[in-house]
Design a protein around this motif. Structure first.
Motif, PDB file in Angstrom:
ATOM      1  N   GLU A 112       0.952  -1.050   0.112  1.00 55.25           N
ATOM      2  CA  GLU A 112       0.003   0.054   0.063  1.00 55.25           C
ATOM      3  C   GLU A 112       0.949   1.302   0.021  1.00 55.25           C
ATOM      4  OE1 GLU A 112      -3.567  -0.251   2.628  1.00 55.25           O
ATOM      5  OE2 GLU A 112      -2.404  -2.173   3.148  1.00 55.25           O
ATOM      6  N   PHE A 113       1.652   1.293  -1.082  1.00 54.05           N
ATOM      7  CA  PHE A 113       2.735   2.328  -1.057  1.00 54.05           C
ATOM      8  C   PHE A 113       2.194   3.756  -1.071  1.00 54.05           C
ATOM      9  CE2 PHE A 113       6.602   4.570  -2.357  1.00 54.05           C
ATOM     10  CZ  PHE A 113       7.359   4.302  -1.564  1.00 54.05           C
ATOM     11  N   GLY A 114       0.785   3.988  -1.450  1.00 50.46           N
ATOM     12  CA  GLY A 114       0.295   5.321  -1.589  1.00 50.46           C
ATOM     13  C   GLY A 114      -0.073   5.826  -0.197  1.00 50.46           C
ATOM     14  N   ARG A 115      -0.410   4.763   0.606  1.00 47.22           N
ATOM     15  CA  ARG A 115      -0.446   5.426   2.305  1.00 47.22           C
ATOM     16  C   ARG A 115       0.948   5.734   2.717  1.00 47.22           C
ATOM     17  NH1 ARG A 115      -4.556   1.643   5.804  1.00 47.22           N
ATOM     18  NH2 ARG A 115      -3.547   3.264   7.287  1.00 47.22           N
ATOM     19  N   THR A 116       2.125   4.862   2.369  1.00 40.14           N
ATOM     20  CA  THR A 116       3.294   5.416   2.656  1.00 40.14           C
ATOM     21  C   THR A 116       3.630   6.919   1.979  1.00 40.14           C
ATOM     22  OG1 THR A 116       4.036   2.991   2.671  1.00 40.14           O
ATOM     23  CG2 THR A 116       5.635   4.899   2.487  1.00 40.14           C
ATOM     24  N   LEU A 117       3.253   7.058   0.754  1.00 34.73           N
ATOM     25  CA  LEU A 117       3.559   8.544   0.458  1.00 34.73           C
ATOM     26  C   LEU A 117       2.779   9.516   0.926  1.00 34.73           C
ATOM     27  CD1 LEU A 117       3.517   7.513  -3.452  1.00 34.73           C
ATOM     28  CD2 LEU A 117       5.482   8.086  -1.893  1.00 34.73           C
ATOM     29  N   GLU A 118       1.658   9.052   1.594  1.00 34.72           N
ATOM     30  CA  GLU A 118       0.717  10.164   1.923  1.00 34.72           C
ATOM     31  C   GLU A 118       1.317  10.592   3.367  1.00 34.72           C
ATOM     32  OE1 GLU A 118      -2.448  12.051   1.190  1.00 34.72           O
ATOM     33  OE2 GLU A 118      -0.907  11.722  -0.372  1.00 34.72           O
ATOM     34  N   ALA A 119       1.777   9.282   3.992  1.00 35.67           N
ATOM     35  CA  ALA A 119       2.534   9.580   5.259  1.00 35.67           C
ATOM     36  C   ALA A 119       3.808  10.347   5.380  1.00 35.67           C
ATOM     37  CB  ALA A 119       2.658   8.086   5.968  1.00 35.67           C
ATOM     38  N   TYR A 120       4.351  10.167   4.332  1.00 37.25           N
ATOM     39  CA  TYR A 120       5.611  11.180   3.968  1.00 37.25           C
ATOM     40  C   TYR A 120       5.262  12.547   3.910  1.00 37.25           C
ATOM     41  CZ  TYR A 120      10.423  12.655   3.029  1.00 37.25           C
ATOM     42  OH  TYR A 120      11.460  13.068   3.290  1.00 37.25           O
ATOM     43  N   ARG A 121       4.115  12.438   2.963  1.00 38.97           N
ATOM     44  CA  ARG A 121       3.712  13.997   2.844  1.00 38.97           C
ATOM     45  C   ARG A 121       3.140  14.717   4.189  1.00 38.97           C
ATOM     46  NH1 ARG A 121      -1.347  16.641   0.954  1.00 38.97           N
ATOM     47  NH2 ARG A 121      -2.499  14.852   1.202  1.00 38.97           N
ATOM     48  N   ALA A 122       2.736  14.119   5.001  1.00 37.04           N
ATOM     49  CA  ALA A 122       2.339  14.518   6.178  1.00 37.04           C
ATOM     50  C   ALA A 122       3.741  14.948   7.151  1.00 37.04           C
ATOM     51  CB  ALA A 122       1.758  13.506   7.146  1.00 37.04           C
ATOM     52  N   LEU A 123       4.618  14.185   7.011  1.00 33.51           N
ATOM     53  CA  LEU A 123       5.928  14.558   7.401  1.00 33.51           C
ATOM     54  C   LEU A 123       6.310  15.877   7.020  1.00 33.51           C
ATOM     55  CD1 LEU A 123       8.229  11.286   7.752  1.00 33.51           C
ATOM     56  CD2 LEU A 123       6.435  12.076   9.191  1.00 33.51           C
ATOM     57  N   GLU A 124       6.305  15.949   5.633  1.00 30.02           N
ATOM     58  CA  GLU A 124       6.643  17.315   4.914  1.00 30.02           C
ATOM     59  C   GLU A 124       5.898  18.248   5.643  1.00 30.02           C
ATOM     60  OE1 GLU A 124       8.378  15.673   0.522  1.00 30.02           O
ATOM     61  OE2 GLU A 124       6.091  16.091   0.776  1.00 30.02           O
ATOM     62  N   THR A 125       4.762  18.241   5.764  1.00 31.96           N
ATOM     63  CA  THR A 125       3.533  19.325   6.272  1.00 31.96           C
ATOM     64  C   THR A 125       4.360  19.608   7.702  1.00 31.96           C
ATOM     65  OG1 THR A 125       1.855  18.832   5.124  1.00 31.96           O
ATOM     66  CG2 THR A 125       1.587  20.018   7.179  1.00 31.96           C
ATOM     67  N   LEU A 126       4.663  18.824   8.623  1.00 23.97           N
ATOM     68  CA  LEU A 126       5.010  18.858  10.049  1.00 23.97           C
ATOM     69  C   LEU A 126       6.437  19.507   9.929  1.00 23.97           C
ATOM     70  CD1 LEU A 126       4.284  15.253  11.246  1.00 23.97           C
ATOM     71  CD2 LEU A 126       3.253  17.588  12.006  1.00 23.97           C
ATOM     72  N   TYR A 127       7.030  19.201   8.823  1.00 22.95           N
ATOM     73  CA  TYR A 127       8.654  20.090   8.574  1.00 22.95           C
ATOM     74  C   TYR A 127       8.357  21.359   8.180  1.00 22.95           C
ATOM     75  CZ  TYR A 127      13.010  20.885   6.852  1.00 22.95           C
ATOM     76  OH  TYR A 127      14.322  21.494   6.388  1.00 22.95           O
ATOM     77  N   ALA A 128       7.478  21.749   7.429  1.00 30.44           N
ATOM     78  CA  ALA A 128       7.105  23.141   6.923  1.00 30.44           C
ATOM     79  C   ALA A 128       6.642  23.884   7.871  1.00 30.44           C
ATOM     80  CB  ALA A 128       6.162  22.794   5.796  1.00 30.44           C
ATOM     81  N   ASP A 129       5.776  23.276   8.896  1.00 34.16           N
ATOM     82  CA  ASP A 129       5.324  24.006  10.034  1.00 34.16           C
ATOM     83  C   ASP A 129       6.139  24.253  11.342  1.00 34.16           C
ATOM     84  OD1 ASP A 129       2.863  24.084   8.699  1.00 34.16           O
ATOM     85  OD2 ASP A 129       1.739  22.539   9.571  1.00 34.16           O
ATOM     86  N   GLY A 130       7.341  23.608  11.124  1.00 36.25           N
ATOM     87  CA  GLY A 130       8.350  23.691  12.122  1.00 36.25           C
ATOM     88  C   GLY A 130       8.028  22.636  13.292  1.00 36.25           C
ATOM     89  N   LYS A 131       7.363  21.932  13.169  1.00 36.18           N
ATOM     90  CA  LYS A 131       6.980  20.852  14.406  1.00 36.18           C
ATOM     91  C   LYS A 131       8.128  19.773  14.362  1.00 36.18           C
ATOM     92  CE  LYS A 131       2.248  21.752  14.524  1.00 36.18           C
ATOM     93  NZ  LYS A 131       0.595  20.932  14.550  1.00 36.18           N
ATOM     94  N   VAL A 132       8.752  19.580  13.291  1.00 39.58           N
ATOM     95  CA  VAL A 132      10.133  18.623  13.294  1.00 39.58           C
ATOM     96  C   VAL A 132      11.075  19.367  12.799  1.00 39.58           C
ATOM     97  CG1 VAL A 132       8.489  16.535  13.314  1.00 39.58           C
ATOM     98  CG2 VAL A 132       9.094  17.407  11.204  1.00 39.58           C
ATOM     99  N   ARG A 133      12.277  19.249  13.059  1.00 37.91           N
ATOM    100  CA  ARG A 133      13.410  19.679  12.621  1.00 37.91           C
ATOM    101  C   ARG A 133      14.001  18.893  11.439  1.00 37.91           C
ATOM    102  NH1 ARG A 133      17.623  19.778  16.782  1.00 37.91           N
ATOM    103  NH2 ARG A 133      18.874  21.605  15.490  1.00 37.91           N
ATOM    104  N   ALA A 134      13.769  17.573  11.207  1.00 37.81           N
ATOM    105  CA  ALA A 134      14.143  16.725  10.190  1.00 37.81           C
ATOM    106  C   ALA A 134      13.246  15.701   9.846  1.00 37.81           C
ATOM    107  CB  ALA A 134      15.456  16.745  10.266  1.00 37.81           C
ATOM    108  N   ILE A 135      13.045  15.414   8.993  1.00 37.67           N
ATOM    109  CA  ILE A 135      12.325  14.158   8.644  1.00 37.67           C
ATOM    110  C   ILE A 135      13.211  12.889   7.694  1.00 37.67           C
ATOM    111  CG2 ILE A 135      10.156  15.176   8.567  1.00 37.67           C
ATOM    112  CD1 ILE A 135      10.100  15.395   5.445  1.00 37.67           C
TER     113      ILE A 135
END
Length: 292
Positions: A112-135
């Protein structure tokens, strides 16, 4: 106190090269193990939602008052865009922090790699929002990284994979290096998981490694950790024994020669100790991650 070298991630964030892992450390033992690691001088702790001990890691870090680089992982059961955003909320609350230093996806989900990609897209959002320093990611093979990079806007800072002298994954390491993705080694000294599950002897009993250790007046574990650092990897050793925790950190003051590094590289068996990445499915490995 031991000074740990820093590695600079592809976004400029600095991370201690040697971290302390808590995989398979029971929650009731985690506080004491992390406290011993912080006392010894570790300033990088690696945990995961699936380990069930994020809360105890957070409590030990808070009690220490130390400035600690915290790394944790989203489990496959929380993949999907909204699910992964909530996975961050659960992990941050258990760790007792507002921002996580490094947040990675624990496995690829090939079926279900689509779910993996969506999960990573969420990490990118968290990174852009400054909630994580690196992903980053964990246990991603070349085909998973290739498919991810085709869609990602942020190149993963880290790929945490099984690497030790008996299993080196040179193709995955080389792909990461070519794309600015740092290889971070789990089971960096071969660990009990490897030799128990693979039918191979322990790296700690390997005569070639033992011979190098004797030459330098060091332990086999120290030699293997030195090997990782000299080859530019991050490594995440784990232990619940305070003496071994301190010993694993004490790897300054000696240098492996090119010949010795080649000896360690030459021990690769091609056999992994962890599960085959292709076998990771929600049906086989999915389990709910509790709320904070």
């Amino acid at each position: 106190m031991t000074t740990i070298p820093q590695l600079t991630l592809n976004n400029g964030v600095q991370m201690p090269a040697l971290g302390f892992g808590v995989f398979q450390t029971p929650p009731d033992e985690t506080r004491a193990a992390v406290a011993a690691a912080l006392d010894a001088g570790y300033r990088h702790i690696d945990t995961a939602a699936a380990y069930g001990n994020e809360r105890q890691v957070g409590e030990a870090v808070a009690a220490s008052g130390a400035d600690v680089f915290l790394e944790t992982k989203i489990w496959i059961s929380d993949y999907g865009y909204d699910e992964t955003l909530h996975g961050f909320d659960k992990s941050a609350a258990k760790l007792g922090v507002d921002r996580i230093d490094l947040l990675i996806l624990h496995q690829a989900l090939p079926s279900e790699f689509g779910r993996t990609l969506e999960a990573y897209r969420a990490l990118e959002t968290l990174y852009a929002d400054g909630k994580v320093r690196a992903i980053g990611v964990s246990n991603f093979m070349v085909e998973h990284l290739t498919a991810l990079l085709d869609k990602a806007t942020v190149v993963p800072a880290v790929n945490q994979i099984e690497v030790h002298p008996y299993f080196t994954q040179p193709d995955v390491q080389a792909f990461g290096a070519a794309h600015g993705i740092l290889t971070q080694a789990w089971s960096p000294i071969g660990g009990i998981t490897f030799y128990r599950d693979s039918g191979h002897r322990s790296t700690l009993d390997d005569p070639a490694i033992g011979g190098i250790a004797t030459t330098h007046g060091r332990t086999p574990a120290q030699v293997m950790l030195r090997w990782h650092l000299q080859q530019g990897r991050s490594a995440i050793p784990k232990s619940t024994n305070p003496e071994r925790i301190a010993e694993n950190l004490d790897i300054a003051g000696f240098e492996l020669s090119a010949e010795e590094l080649a000896v360690l590289d030459g021990l690769d068996t091609g056999r992994r100790g962890g599960p085959e990445p292709a076998d990771i499915t929600l049906a086989a490995f999915g389990r709910p991650i509790p709320e904070a």
